[in-house]
Every structure is written in C-alpha cells, then in structure tokens.
Design an enzyme around this catalytic site. Structure first.
Site, PDB file in Angstrom:
ATOM      1  N   LYS A   1      26.658  -3.752  -1.495  1.00 42.73           N
ATOM      2  CA  LYS A   1      28.138  -3.747  -1.483  1.00 42.73           C
ATOM      3  C   LYS A   1      28.675  -3.032  -0.248  1.00 42.73           C
ATOM      4  O   LYS A   1      29.869  -2.813  -0.127  1.00 42.73           O
ATOM      5  CB  LYS A   1      28.645  -3.021  -2.737  1.00 42.73           C
TER       6      LYS A   1
ATOM      7  N   HIS B   1       4.483   5.620  11.535  1.00 40.80           N
ATOM      8  CA  HIS B   1       4.065   5.531  10.126  1.00 40.80           C
ATOM      9  C   HIS B   1       3.099   6.704   9.912  1.00 40.80           C
ATOM     10  O   HIS B   1       1.894   6.531   9.821  1.00 40.80           O
ATOM     11  CB  HIS B   1       3.387   4.189   9.898  1.00 40.80           C
TER      12      HIS B   1
ATOM     13  N   ARG C   1      11.282   3.697   3.783  1.00 41.99           N
ATOM     14  CA  ARG C   1      10.818   2.721   4.782  1.00 41.99           C
ATOM     15  C   ARG C   1      12.019   1.882   5.193  1.00 41.99           C
ATOM     16  O   ARG C   1      12.820   1.489   4.351  1.00 41.99           O
ATOM     17  CB  ARG C   1       9.721   1.822   4.223  1.00 41.99           C
TER      18      ARG C   1
ATOM     19  N   ARG D   1       0.782  -1.225   0.000  1.00 45.30           N
ATOM     20  CA  ARG D   1       0.000   0.000   0.000  1.00 45.30           C
ATOM     21  C   ARG D   1       0.820   1.286   0.000  1.00 45.30           C
ATOM     22  O   ARG D   1       0.584   2.187  -0.816  1.00 45.30           O
ATOM     23  CB  ARG D   1      -0.941   0.049   1.223  1.00 45.30           C
ATOM     24  N   THR D   2       1.773   1.386   0.900  1.00 41.19           N
ATOM     25  CA  THR D   2       2.487   2.662   1.032  1.00 41.19           C
ATOM     26  C   THR D   2       3.314   2.930  -0.225  1.00 41.19           C
ATOM     27  O   THR D   2       3.272   4.030  -0.785  1.00 41.19           O
ATOM     28  CB  THR D   2       3.376   2.639   2.297  1.00 41.19           C
TER      29      THR D   2
HETATM   30  N1   CP Z   1      -0.434  -0.061   5.756  1.00 40.44           N
HETATM   31  C1   CP Z   1       0.788  -0.321   5.249  1.00 40.44           C
HETATM   32  O1   CP Z   1       1.786   0.281   5.636  1.00 40.44           O
HETATM   33  O2   CP Z   1       0.806  -1.291   4.300  1.00 40.44           O
HETATM   34  P1   CP Z   1       2.108  -1.726   3.488  1.00 40.44           P
HETATM   35  O3   CP Z   1       3.061  -2.362   4.498  1.00 40.44           O
HETATM   36  O4   CP Z   1       1.657  -2.690   2.462  1.00 40.44           O
HETATM   37  O5   CP Z   1       2.707  -0.491   2.914  1.00 40.44           O
END
Ligand code: CP
Length: 321
Positions: A95, A145, A116, A65-66
C-alpha cells in the site's frame, strides 16, 4: 554508519551489515560458539537459550537457504520468528509503506530484524531506521551477504584448520555476486591468500573494489579461461550468473554458463583435495553428476553450517552466549 562499526568481540545488540565489521578474533569467537551450536543441533539436544526471543525475517527477495536456516536456527534455540516473505505483496508495503516505517513497526514486535532486499545499501538504511533492535543483512542486492561468508569461512576452516595461506578460485558472476564480495573481505583478513577470479570480462569485480583489495595486500589475479586455473587450488567457489541483475536477457545470454563443472572438468582442472563450494542456487553451472564427488560440499556441509553459524550469531547478538 552501522557497516563500519567494528564488533571488537562484543556482538550484543550490534548490526551485522558487512564483513568489514569483523576481525579475525571476532571470527574465532563466532566459530567457538558455532562448534557448540553444531553439537546442540547434531545431537538433537534441546536448548532454550533464545526462549522468549523473537526475530523478524523480512525478505523482499526470494530465498531458500538464508530464510530457512535463520528460521530453523531460532527454533533450534527455543526462540520464535515473525516471517514475511515478499512483503511487496503480503504486507502494507503493497500500500506504499516506506522501508523506514516497516522497520519501525517490526522492531516493536521483535528483538532483531533479518532483512534481504534487492537494492544495495538497504540493510544499512534499515539499521539507520531502527532505534532499538539490531539489523542483520541477509543480502542487499549486489552488495554483501555477510552470514553466507561466515558460513563459508567456517566450512573452509573445518577442512583446512586455517583461513590463510590458501589458494581460492572464484568463478562465475564476480561483479554481481554478493556472497563473493563478502567472502573476499573475509579472506583479506588473513595472510598469504591467493585469489583467482575466473569470469567473462563483463562480470569482473568493480575495479575500485579490486584496487582496494590489492592495496590491502591481497593477491588477486583475474583470469578468463579454465586453462588459467592454478593446479591444486584449495578451494573452488563456483557461482551462478545472476540473471536478475541484468538489464536485458540478451546481455545475460551472452555470459551465462561459461564455466560448467562436470566430472571431466573436475578431473582436468581441480586438485585431489580441492573443495568445491557454491552458495546456491545453481542453474546449470555445476552438473548433478558432480554432487556425489567427495570434494563437493555445497549440498551438504555448507547447508548444515549455515544453520549452525546463524544459531551462534543470533545467540551472540541477542546477548545469550
Ligand atoms: N546462499 C543463499 O543466499 O541462498 P538463498 O538465496 O536461497 O538464501
């Protein structure tokens, strides 16, 4: 520190690391623009707001999603992306390149970096390393998040037309759930919210964090059984127990799938209007039979709002809105 720099209604060029940076006014501004973005996307209107802009998406941890919604958000507005999933394998990180060097490289190619990472604090570290472009935290380990919390707040606001005076039940992995940590910070900005944290003892919120919220005046009650769920809660925010954060499979097996939402469970413990949310992915804690219940928004409204809110956020941060 970038995570304590307030937005003060001026998003341009700012890092987005934590919900701590937002005030209710900032959230209102973001929502106003999100409404416009929703119109653009829903009506298949073309927009060139971000034409000429490029962002880098660098995800050291997996995502559907993100990653997908940031990528789609940029394209909806005429912008472009440099996309690196699993840089540990598909970039010079394999590396031995340091995080700081990787950030210095991709800021030369783009106008913002969305990152992320499995380790808490990495987005902040990336913001310290970047000299020219803003960093957006797309999830840092068990930390935060923020963009998920913003889309969740928008989803709540769309239904209730308020972000205060709400009863919210969070269930599952409160200790490791970064989406919960950010959303709690968001809800603590508004008055008279009542929060219930439903989890096994092992997965409770860090006591230090809990006492910070209580000191701020947020009503929080820790509960352990579904029987303690308040009647007619406005929102249930269900989450997965985060297997990848456990030291051993045995520890995970002890606490997984303690609270499973089925049709019967909903009938027994939810209200007629209770909105059922989940940041996803789910791994058994909500049965598929629940998906068609009109209170369930995790595969519909929340998903779509994720793209709209990220369109607005990118437009604001890149100074185009
Ligand atoms: N909600 C969320 O962060 O989903 P993903 O881990 O798929 O990005």
């Amino acid at each position: 520190m970038a995570d304590s720099i307030k937005l003060n209604n001026d998003f341009k060029g700012k890092d987005i690391i934590s919900l701590n940076q937002f005030s209710p006014e900032d959230i209102t501004t973001l929502f106003t623009h999100t409404n416009l973005m929703k119109n653009i996307a829903k009506n298949a209107q073309s927009s060139d707001i971000l034409k000429g802009n490029i962002i880098t998406l660098i995800f050291y941890e997996s995502s559907s999603r993100t990653f997908g919604s940031f990528s789609a958000a940029m394209k909806q507005l005429g912008g472009q992306t440099v996309e690196i999933q699993n840089p540990q394998e598909f970039s010079s990180v394999s590396k031995g390149e340091t995080l700081e060097d990787t950030i210095r490289v991709f800021e030369a190619y783009s106008d913002a970096i969305v990152i992320r990472h499995p380790q808490i604090g990495t987005a902040l570290k990336a913001a310290d390393a970047a000299s020219f472009v803003p960093i957006i935290n797309a999830g840092d380990g068990i930390g935060e998040h923020p963009t998920q919390a913003l889309l969740d707040l928008y989803t709540i606001y769309e239904k209730y037309q308020r972000l205060g005076n709400l009863t919210v039940v969070f269930a599952g992995d409160i200790l490791n759930g970064r989406t919960i940590h950010s959303l709690l910070k968001g809800l603590s900005l508004y008055k008279n919210n009542k929060i219930y944290l439903l989890s096994p003892k092992e997965l409770r919120l860090d006591p230090h964090e809990l006492s910070k919220f209580i000191k701020q005046g947020l009503y929080i009650m820790e509960i352990e059984t579904e029987k303690e769920i308040p009647k007619n809660a406005d929102i249930w925010y269900w989450t997965r127990v985060q297997k990848e954060r456990f030291a051993s499979l045995k520890d995970y097996d002890k606490v997984k799938n303690r609270y499973i939402v089925t049709k019967d469970f909903l009938k027994k413990y939810a209200g007629k209007e209770t909105m059922l949310m989940h940041p996803l992915p789910r791994v058994g804690e909500i049965h598929r039979e629940v998906d068609t219940d009109e209170r369930a928004v995790y595969l519909s409204t929340e998903i779509r709002n994720g793209m709209y809110i990220r369109m607005a956020l990118l437009g604001l941060i890149l100074g185009k809105l």
